[in-house]
Design a protein around this motif. Structure first.
Motif, PDB file in Angstrom:
ATOM      1  N   ASN A   1       0.862   3.601  -2.016  1.00  0.00           N
ATOM      2  CA  ASN A   1       0.131   4.801  -2.422  1.00  0.00           C
ATOM      3  C   ASN A   1      -0.445   5.566  -1.231  1.00  0.00           C
ATOM      4  O   ASN A   1      -0.867   6.718  -1.368  1.00  0.00           O
ATOM      5  N   LYS A   2      -0.451   4.964  -0.057  1.00  0.00           N
ATOM      6  CA  LYS A   2      -0.924   5.655   1.143  1.00  0.00           C
ATOM      7  C   LYS A   2       0.094   6.689   1.611  1.00  0.00           C
ATOM      8  O   LYS A   2      -0.249   7.615   2.352  1.00  0.00           O
TER       9      LYS A   2
ATOM     10  N   LYS B 127       0.814  -1.209   0.000  1.00  0.00           N
ATOM     11  CA  LYS B 127       0.000   0.000   0.000  1.00  0.00           C
ATOM     12  C   LYS B 127       0.855   1.271   0.000  1.00  0.00           C
ATOM     13  O   LYS B 127       0.645   2.195   0.785  1.00  0.00           O
TER      14      LYS B 127
ATOM     15  N   SER C  96       5.184  10.572  -4.072  1.00  0.00           N
ATOM     16  CA  SER C  96       5.482   9.602  -3.017  1.00  0.00           C
ATOM     17  C   SER C  96       6.544  10.145  -2.065  1.00  0.00           C
ATOM     18  O   SER C  96       7.529  10.750  -2.510  1.00  0.00           O
TER      19      SER C  96
ATOM     20  N   LYS D 295      -0.880  14.248  -0.640  1.00  0.00           N
ATOM     21  CA  LYS D 295      -2.243  14.209  -1.184  1.00  0.00           C
ATOM     22  C   LYS D 295      -2.500  15.311  -2.202  1.00  0.00           C
ATOM     23  O   LYS D 295      -3.398  15.205  -3.038  1.00  0.00           O
TER      24      LYS D 295
ATOM     25  N   SER E 160       0.251  13.888  -5.268  1.00  0.00           N
ATOM     26  CA  SER E 160       0.489  12.439  -5.429  1.00  0.00           C
ATOM     27  C   SER E 160       1.971  12.076  -5.504  1.00  0.00           C
ATOM     28  O   SER E 160       2.323  10.998  -5.998  1.00  0.00           O
TER      29      SER E 160
ATOM     30  N   GLU F  52       2.431  -0.131   9.135  1.00  0.00           N
ATOM     31  CA  GLU F  52       2.652  -0.355   7.707  1.00  0.00           C
ATOM     32  C   GLU F  52       4.018   0.192   7.275  1.00  0.00           C
ATOM     33  O   GLU F  52       4.726  -0.448   6.486  1.00  0.00           O
TER      34      GLU F  52
ATOM     35  N   GLN G 169       1.843   9.247   0.258  1.00  0.00           N
ATOM     36  CA  GLN G 169       2.019  10.237  -0.795  1.00  0.00           C
ATOM     37  C   GLN G 169       1.513  11.593  -0.325  1.00  0.00           C
ATOM     38  O   GLN G 169       0.667  11.685   0.571  1.00  0.00           O
TER      39      GLN G 169
ATOM     40  N   MET H 292      -0.812   3.196  10.352  1.00  0.00           N
ATOM     41  CA  MET H 292       0.155   3.784   9.411  1.00  0.00           C
ATOM     42  C   MET H 292       1.587   3.509   9.857  1.00  0.00           C
ATOM     43  O   MET H 292       2.464   3.219   9.028  1.00  0.00           O
TER      44      MET H 292
END
Length: 281
Positions: free
Chosen positions: A101-102, A99, A111, A106, A109, A149, A104, A146
């Motif tokens: 893409n979490k 995951k 990273s 916002k 986008s 992860e 990034q 978070m």
């Protein structure tokens, strides 16, 4: 100096890389993040490292205290904080379940670049270089999804991708008394300039002070006061010499108890060889 707001985008990544952030070793290393980039978690500290001969940047007391423990250890020869995982997607061929893409910005986008709190270089018992990576977190953070992860991404990168020992260190794992003692000694570790004497002068002064410590049963404070008077030294010089001796392990004290000059000199130990470090990396 006020902290500037960091606008995270592809140009910022290129700028950091062009600056050499995350590259080099020892004195030439530049951390990926520094204290001017982000607000800290309660504090931000820049401190000069004796092992690396450069400024280190920390965002929490836990990072700073762990740094002190590393500075004290003879086996540690380099400390690189906020080490970036720039080649993450090359090292980890399959990231489909991570995951990413979490993590990034916002707004655009872009990273974020993952970084590990410490990449440590040490010498093993055969004097060969070994690397270990440590992520520093407050214990209260570990329950956050978070955080979990992110730590899993770091674990896979170091252990599976690089084959390097990785682990988590929290504030509960750090001996705060030992860290505080090292902080008290840090200004004179491997430094004679701080005391104001040449190295040959210091050796002569230390010889006399060591003799007094080994032959007396009085308090460390009383011995230092008498020593200053007998040698006609400025007030406080004896304490600086004592700190220098402990910092350079010319005398040993129990580092897991608060260092106090009220203690009797019989609590001091006089090794002929340095002891091995006891910090758990």
């Amino acid at each position: 100096m006020a902290k500037r707001k960091l606008v995270w985008n592809e140009n910022k990544i290129k700028e950091f890389i062009k600056e050499g952030r995350g590259s080099g070793e020892g004195e030439s290393y530049k951390p990926w993040l520094n204290t001017q980039d982000f607000p800290s978690m309660g504090m931000a500290t820049r401190i000069f490292g004796k092992k690396t001969n450069r400024m280190h940047h920390f965002f929490s007391n836990t990072q700073l205290n762990y740094f002190y423990l590393l500075e004290w250890e003879d086996q540690v020869i380099d400390i690189r904080e906020h080490y970036p995982l720039l080649d993450l997607e090359d090292v980890l061929k399959d990231t489909s379940d991570l995951k990413l893409n979490k993590f990034q910005n916002k707004e655009n986008s872009t990273s974020y670049i993952f970084s590990t709190s410490f990449l440590i270089t040490l010498l093993d018992k055969d004097r060969k270089r070994k690397y270990v990576a440590r992520s520093i977190k407050y214990a209260s953070e570990l329950s956050k999804v978070m955080t979990q992860e992110k730590l899993e991404i770091e674990r896979r990168y170091w252990q599976e991708g690089k084959g390097i020992d990785w682990g988590i260190v929290t504030n509960k794992d750090i001996n705060s008394v030992r860290a505080k003692n090292i902080e008290w000694l840090h200004s004179v570790i491997n430094s004679s300039e701080y005391i104001g004497f040449s190295q040959s002068e210091i050796e002569g002064l230390l010889e006399g002070l060591l003799y007094r410590f080994s032959k007396s049963d009085r308090s460390i404070r009383d011995i230092l006061i008498g020593y200053e008077q007998d040698y006609d030294l400025d007030k406080g010089t004896g304490l600086l010499l004592f700190k220098y001796m402990v910092a350079n392990k010319r005398v040993l004290v129990d580092m897991d108890k608060p260092i106090s000059i009220s203690n009797n000199s019989s609590t001091l130990m006089f090794p002929t060889l340095k002891t091995e470090g006891v910090v758990s990396l």
